[in-house]
Scaffold this active site. Structure first.
Site, PDB file in Angstrom:
ATOM      1  N   CYS A 111      27.536  29.342  60.075  1.00  0.00           N
ATOM      2  CA  CYS A 111      27.416  30.610  59.342  1.00  0.00           C
ATOM      3  C   CYS A 111      28.538  31.587  59.667  1.00  0.00           C
ATOM      4  CB  CYS A 111      26.066  31.253  59.622  1.00  0.00           C
ATOM      5  SG  CYS A 111      24.713  30.159  59.224  1.00  0.00           S
ATOM      6  N   HIS A 235      26.588  38.587  58.032  1.00  0.00           N
ATOM      7  CA  HIS A 235      25.988  37.328  57.590  1.00  0.00           C
ATOM      8  C   HIS A 235      24.514  37.593  57.287  1.00  0.00           C
ATOM      9  CE1 HIS A 235      24.389  33.431  57.255  1.00  0.00           C
ATOM     10  NE2 HIS A 235      23.854  33.394  58.469  1.00  0.00           N
ATOM     11  N   ASN A 265      19.291  32.619  53.177  1.00  0.00           N
ATOM     12  CA  ASN A 265      20.389  32.399  54.120  1.00  0.00           C
ATOM     13  C   ASN A 265      21.326  31.340  53.541  1.00  0.00           C
ATOM     14  OD1 ASN A 265      22.083  31.584  56.183  1.00  0.00           O
ATOM     15  ND2 ASN A 265      20.498  31.668  57.764  1.00  0.00           N
TER      16      ASN A 265
HETATM   17  N1  ACO Z   1       5.062  30.435  57.103  1.00  0.00           N
HETATM   18  C1  ACO Z   1       4.001  30.726  57.863  1.00  0.00           C
HETATM   19  N2  ACO Z   1       3.962  30.563  59.188  1.00  0.00           N
HETATM   20  C2  ACO Z   1       5.084  30.101  59.780  1.00  0.00           C
HETATM   21  C3  ACO Z   1       6.247  29.784  59.049  1.00  0.00           C
HETATM   22  C4  ACO Z   1       6.203  29.968  57.661  1.00  0.00           C
HETATM   23  N3  ACO Z   1       7.244  29.706  56.874  1.00  0.00           N
HETATM   24  N4  ACO Z   1       7.183  29.369  59.910  1.00  0.00           N
HETATM   25  C5  ACO Z   1       6.653  29.426  61.135  1.00  0.00           C
HETATM   26  N5  ACO Z   1       5.377  29.861  61.048  1.00  0.00           N
HETATM   27  C6  ACO Z   1       4.430  30.061  62.124  1.00  0.00           C
HETATM   28  C7  ACO Z   1       4.802  29.379  63.388  1.00  0.00           C
HETATM   29  O1  ACO Z   1       4.409  28.012  63.355  1.00  0.00           O
HETATM   30  C8  ACO Z   1       4.040  30.167  64.418  1.00  0.00           C
HETATM   31  O2  ACO Z   1       2.722  29.729  64.440  1.00  0.00           O
HETATM   32  P1  ACO Z   1       1.900  29.665  65.823  1.00  0.00           P
HETATM   33  O3  ACO Z   1       1.859  31.078  66.308  1.00  0.00           O
HETATM   34  O4  ACO Z   1       0.584  29.126  65.393  1.00  0.00           O
HETATM   35  O5  ACO Z   1       2.690  28.757  66.703  1.00  0.00           O
HETATM   36  C9  ACO Z   1       4.065  31.587  63.858  1.00  0.00           C
HETATM   37  O6  ACO Z   1       4.393  31.450  62.449  1.00  0.00           O
HETATM   38  C10 ACO Z   1       5.091  32.477  64.484  1.00  0.00           C
HETATM   39  O7  ACO Z   1       6.299  31.753  64.549  1.00  0.00           O
HETATM   40  P2  ACO Z   1       7.575  32.340  65.217  1.00  0.00           P
HETATM   41  O8  ACO Z   1       8.662  31.327  65.164  1.00  0.00           O
HETATM   42  O9  ACO Z   1       7.188  32.921  66.529  1.00  0.00           O
HETATM   43  O10 ACO Z   1       7.871  33.538  64.195  1.00  0.00           O
HETATM   44  P3  ACO Z   1       8.982  34.610  64.269  1.00  0.00           P
HETATM   45  O11 ACO Z   1       8.382  35.946  64.183  1.00  0.00           O
HETATM   46  O12 ACO Z   1       9.936  34.355  65.393  1.00  0.00           O
HETATM   47  O13 ACO Z   1       9.750  34.374  62.912  1.00  0.00           O
HETATM   48  C11 ACO Z   1      11.738  33.285  62.153  1.00  0.00           C
HETATM   49  C12 ACO Z   1      10.323  33.112  62.651  1.00  0.00           C
HETATM   50  C13 ACO Z   1      11.708  34.016  60.814  1.00  0.00           C
HETATM   51  C14 ACO Z   1      12.391  31.932  61.969  1.00  0.00           C
HETATM   52  C15 ACO Z   1      12.508  34.137  63.195  1.00  0.00           C
HETATM   53  O14 ACO Z   1      12.355  33.584  64.474  1.00  0.00           O
HETATM   54  C16 ACO Z   1      13.940  34.232  62.865  1.00  0.00           C
HETATM   55  O15 ACO Z   1      14.323  34.891  61.920  1.00  0.00           O
HETATM   56  N6  ACO Z   1      14.807  33.581  63.658  1.00  0.00           N
HETATM   57  C17 ACO Z   1      16.179  33.500  63.332  1.00  0.00           C
HETATM   58  C18 ACO Z   1      16.310  32.363  62.422  1.00  0.00           C
HETATM   59  C19 ACO Z   1      17.520  32.437  61.599  1.00  0.00           C
HETATM   60  O16 ACO Z   1      17.899  33.482  61.126  1.00  0.00           O
HETATM   61  N7  ACO Z   1      18.100  31.265  61.450  1.00  0.00           N
HETATM   62  C20 ACO Z   1      19.205  31.068  60.733  1.00  0.00           C
HETATM   63  C21 ACO Z   1      20.250  31.882  61.307  1.00  0.00           C
HETATM   64  S1  ACO Z   1      21.458  31.040  62.026  1.00  0.00           S
HETATM   65  C22 ACO Z   1      22.404  30.766  60.836  1.00  0.00           C
HETATM   66  O17 ACO Z   1      22.396  31.446  59.854  1.00  0.00           O
HETATM   67  C23 ACO Z   1      23.202  29.614  61.008  1.00  0.00           C
END
Ligand code: ACO
Length: 326
Positions: A111, A235, A265
């Site tokens: 990214c 980004h 993204n």
């Molecule tokens: N829908 C519903 N529930 C979900 C989903 C979904 N799509 N995805 C995960 N969950 C669940 C998980 O399984 C977890 O359940 P549990 O509590 O029973 O274990 C719960 O939701 C919370 O999950 P977390 O991973 O703790 O949620 P978080 O608040 O951290 O949000 C997210 C997840 C959106 C991925 C966040 O961590 C994030 O934005 N991280 C950065 C990711 C990112 O931006 N990646 C790409 C960037 S890097 C790049 O661009 C190359």
């Protein structure tokens, strides 16, 4: 420093036609519109096409805006994390499709790729080339598991392109910072025969830190403070990451480009896509200081400070996209 620099004289974007809403994803995945919007800001995204087809469309629009024909271009630099083939580079297909007669190569810095490609292009302008076409293009919909809700709701497809032309003097690029920390490879990766794997929380934590620290390094190199910055074009990974980084930089969100809501993204395409939108809407004006900042798998990070200016051709500015109106 040499006595040559580069300025952006044309820009263009391309999106696949197919809009995928959160509600559509919730039909096949255990997720909901509310969860996706609350955690990421994303409302819809586009899926479809190939890296080359999106890049050709965006590149063609950028050439048109710059008032150039394909044979004017001296070099193609294509940033992508999901090339159409392992080799040849997707830049070969883009060269053929656009009818360029020059060198071309792919840049892979996930990214962070677009800012890596943009700074690389500036280097070639300083070496004597006149015009470089820089494109970020991604079809991420083919590299994640459609049944994995932790990645399928985030990633999407798009392209954005910029034409850079050489000018005497320092040009637009005032400072930049590029980085990679391979000790964090394991938090976001895709093996040759697998799908994208991500430790979301860890990516989030490191992304905010990398964006803030890299922005500070670039501003210092450019001899700017945050009060000098008119626009940040980050980004577009996640609205919460962008918001957290802006808060730590003490920068207002209403001068920070935000497109992730509509395109998801799109990795190396997200910065040129967003920058093009702000330019088309007339939000960025000559003399404005613009900070581009990205992070991604590697972990990589990259940022660049530009002073917008130089040649703006007919049709270069003017509101034509309601989403960018403020
Ligand atoms: N829908 C519903 N529930 C979900 C989903 C979904 N799509 N995805 C995960 N969950 C669940 C998980 O399984 C977890 O359940 P549990 O509590 O029973 O274990 C719960 O939701 C919370 O999950 P977390 O991973 O703790 O949620 P978080 O608040 O951290 O949000 C997210 C997840 C959106 C991925 C966040 O961590 C994030 O934005 N991280 C950065 C990711 C990112 O931006 N990646 C790409 C960037 S890097 C790049 O661009 C190359």
């Amino acid at each position: 420093m040499t006595n040559r620099g580069g300025i952006i004289t044309g820009w263009g974007v391309s999106l696949p036609d197919r809009i995928v809403t959160n509600d559509e994803l919730a039909k096949t995945l255990d997720t909901s519109d509310a969860w996706i919007q609350e955690r990421s800001g994303i409302r819809e995204r586009r899926w479809g096409g190939t890296v080359a087809s999106l890049a050709i469309a965006a590149g063609s629009a950028a050439l048109q805006k710059a008032g150039l024909v394909p044979t004017d271009i001296d070099l193609l630099v294509l940033a992508t994390s999901a090339p159409d083939q392992t080799f040849p580079g997707t830049s070969a297909t883009v060269q053929e499709g656009l009818g360029l007669r020059c060198g071309g190569f792919d840049v892979q810095a996930a990214c962070s790729g677009f800012v890596y490609a943009l700074t690389t292009a500036h280097g070639f302008l300083e070496l004597g080339l006149q015009r470089v076409l820089v494109i970020g293009s991604e079809v991420l919909s083919k590299i994640f598991d459609p049944m994995d809700r932790t990645t399928a709701v985030l990633f999407a497809d798009a392209a954005g392109a910029m034409v850079l032309e050489a000018v005497p003097g320092e040009g637009q690029l005032l400072g930049f910072d590029l980085g990679v920390d391979g000790s964090a490879k394991h938090i976001l990766y895709k093996d040759n025969d697998g799908f994208v794997r991500m430790e979301g929380k860890e990516v989030y934590r490191r992304a905010v830190r990398a964006m803030v620290e890299s922005s500070k390094v670039t501003m210092e190199r450019a001899k700017l403070t945050i009060d000098d910055i008119d626009w940040i074009v980050p980004h577009q990974a996640n609205l919460r990451i962008i918001d957290a980084a802006c808060q730590r930089l003490h920068f207002p969100m209403d001068r920070c480009s935000q497109t992730v809501q509509w395109i998801g993204n799109t990795s190396s395409a997200s910065i040129p896509y967003s920058l093009s939108g702000e330019l088309d809407a007339g939000n960025i004006q000559p003399g404005d200081h613009v900070l581009l900042v990205g992070f991604g798998a590697g972990m990589t990070w990259s940022s660049a400070a530009l002073r917008w200016g130089g040649v703006v051709r007919e049709g270069g500015h003017g509101p034509n996209n309601a989403r960018f109106m403020r």
